[in-house]
Design a protein around this motif. Structure first.
Motif, short mmCIF file in Angstrom:
data_model
loop_
_atom_site.label_atom_id
_atom_site.label_comp_id
_atom_site.label_asym_id
_atom_site.label_seq_id
_atom_site.Cartn_x
_atom_site.Cartn_y
_atom_site.Cartn_z
N PRO A 27 -2.86 -4.89 1.70
CA PRO A 27 -2.21 -4.07 0.67
C PRO A 27 -2.93 -4.05 -0.67
O PRO A 27 -2.72 -3.14 -1.47
N GLN A 33 -0.21 4.38 -4.08
CA GLN A 33 0.98 3.61 -4.43
C GLN A 33 1.33 2.63 -3.30
O GLN A 33 1.15 2.95 -2.13
N LEU A 34 1.84 1.47 -3.68
CA LEU A 34 2.20 0.45 -2.71
C LEU A 34 3.67 0.62 -2.32
O LEU A 34 4.55 0.57 -3.17
N TRP A 35 3.90 0.80 -1.01
CA TRP A 35 5.25 1.02 -0.50
C TRP A 35 5.65 -0.08 0.48
O TRP A 35 4.84 -0.51 1.29
N GLN A 36 6.89 -0.49 0.37
CA GLN A 36 7.49 -1.35 1.38
C GLN A 36 8.53 -0.52 2.13
O GLN A 36 9.45 0.03 1.52
N GLU A 119 -3.78 3.86 6.09
CA GLU A 119 -3.17 2.93 5.15
C GLU A 119 -3.99 1.64 5.06
O GLU A 119 -4.71 1.28 5.99
N GLY A 121 -2.96 -2.19 4.69
CA GLY A 121 -1.80 -3.06 4.64
C GLY A 121 -1.47 -3.63 6.00
O GLY A 121 -2.34 -3.73 6.87
N ARG A 144 -0.46 0.64 1.23
CA ARG A 144 -0.75 1.78 0.36
C ARG A 144 -1.80 2.64 1.04
O ARG A 144 -2.54 2.16 1.91
N CYS A 189 9.19 1.74 -3.49
CA CYS A 189 7.86 1.80 -4.09
C CYS A 189 7.67 0.52 -4.91
O CYS A 189 8.28 0.36 -5.97
N ASP A 191 4.71 -0.67 -6.16
CA ASP A 191 3.76 -0.47 -7.26
C ASP A 191 3.43 1.02 -7.32
O ASP A 191 2.75 1.55 -6.44
#
Length: 227
Positions: A27, A33-36, A119, A121, A144, A189, A191
């Motif tokens: 990640p 943008q960093l998504w979980q 991606e 991650g 991300r 989101c 980050d």
């Protein structure tokens, strides 16, 4: 520890592209943008144990995919250090890449992506007993987009397509287990910023490289056909 990824096998029909010789990318290595994203399947059958549920995912991972995704696990299956290749068709065209099995035990396993994958991650598949004694299967992705082209694609259609892929897998798994597809999704989101220092990731973009290779692959197939 993984330095560069080595793929010691070939899939029966896949391209086998964009994995061998790449580094893994977590990640912190991507651009977007960093998504979980967390997906849950409530297994409303107390006879199905977490171990049985995860084993069903491992044993049937390729067949649980939607029709436009083709996954090719290594002959050893989903075990730590093994590779799972895939070919997929997206609105932007075909993409060939894969994932590395970072971790696996009787109740969970984790995939991590290589450079150039859409991606950067990992995603972890877990099964556990809920408070009611029934098994809950969870998919937790933290990633991300790998580069700015993927980021644009994710914002347009890619993110929604990704949710459809994993909910489709859980729906197919529910059908395989003989239970109702009681599925829920949570997206956060983590980050919202972009990592401009990783603009160079575009060099490894697996979709661009797959599109460039496709005419070569078709010509090879044509020249191998008997007259």
């Amino acid at each position: 520890p993984i330095d560069k990824i080595s793929v010691p096998f070939t899939s029966p029909t896949g391209f086998n592209l964009n994995v061998s010789g790449r580094f893994v990318a977590g990640p912190v290595n991507g651009f977007g943008q960093l998504w979980q994203k967390i997906y849950w399947l409530q297994v409303n059958d107390p006879a199905i144990t977490p171990e049985a549920a995860i084993q069903a995912v491992k044993d049937n991972f390729p067949s649980l995919q939607p029709s436009y995704n083709h996954f090719y696990p290594s002959p050893q299956g989903i075990k730590p250090g093994e590779i799972v290749l895939f070919d997929s068709f997206t609105p932007g065209g075909p993409v060939s890449s894969g994932v590395v099995v970072l971790y696996a035990d009787e109740r969970s396993f984790t995939f991590i992506t290589p450079q150039g994958h859409p991606e950067s991650g990992w995603i972890t598949f877990t099964a556990a007993r809920g408070e009611d004694g029934k098994t809950v299967i969870q998919l937790l992705g933290l990633a991300r987009s790998n580069d700015f082209v993927y980021e644009a694609a994710f914002r347009l259609v890619g993110s929604k397509m990704q949710v459809r892929i994993w909910t489709s897998l859980l729906r197919s798994l529910a059908h395989h287990l003989g239970v109702r597809p009681d599925i829920s999704v949570n997206q956060t989101c983590v980050d919202p910023g972009l990592q401009w220092s990783d603009l160079k990731n575009i060099w490894y973009n697996a979709q661009i490289r797959t599109l460039l290779y496709t005419p070569v692959h078709l010509m090879k197939k044509l020249t191998k056909q008997p007259r």
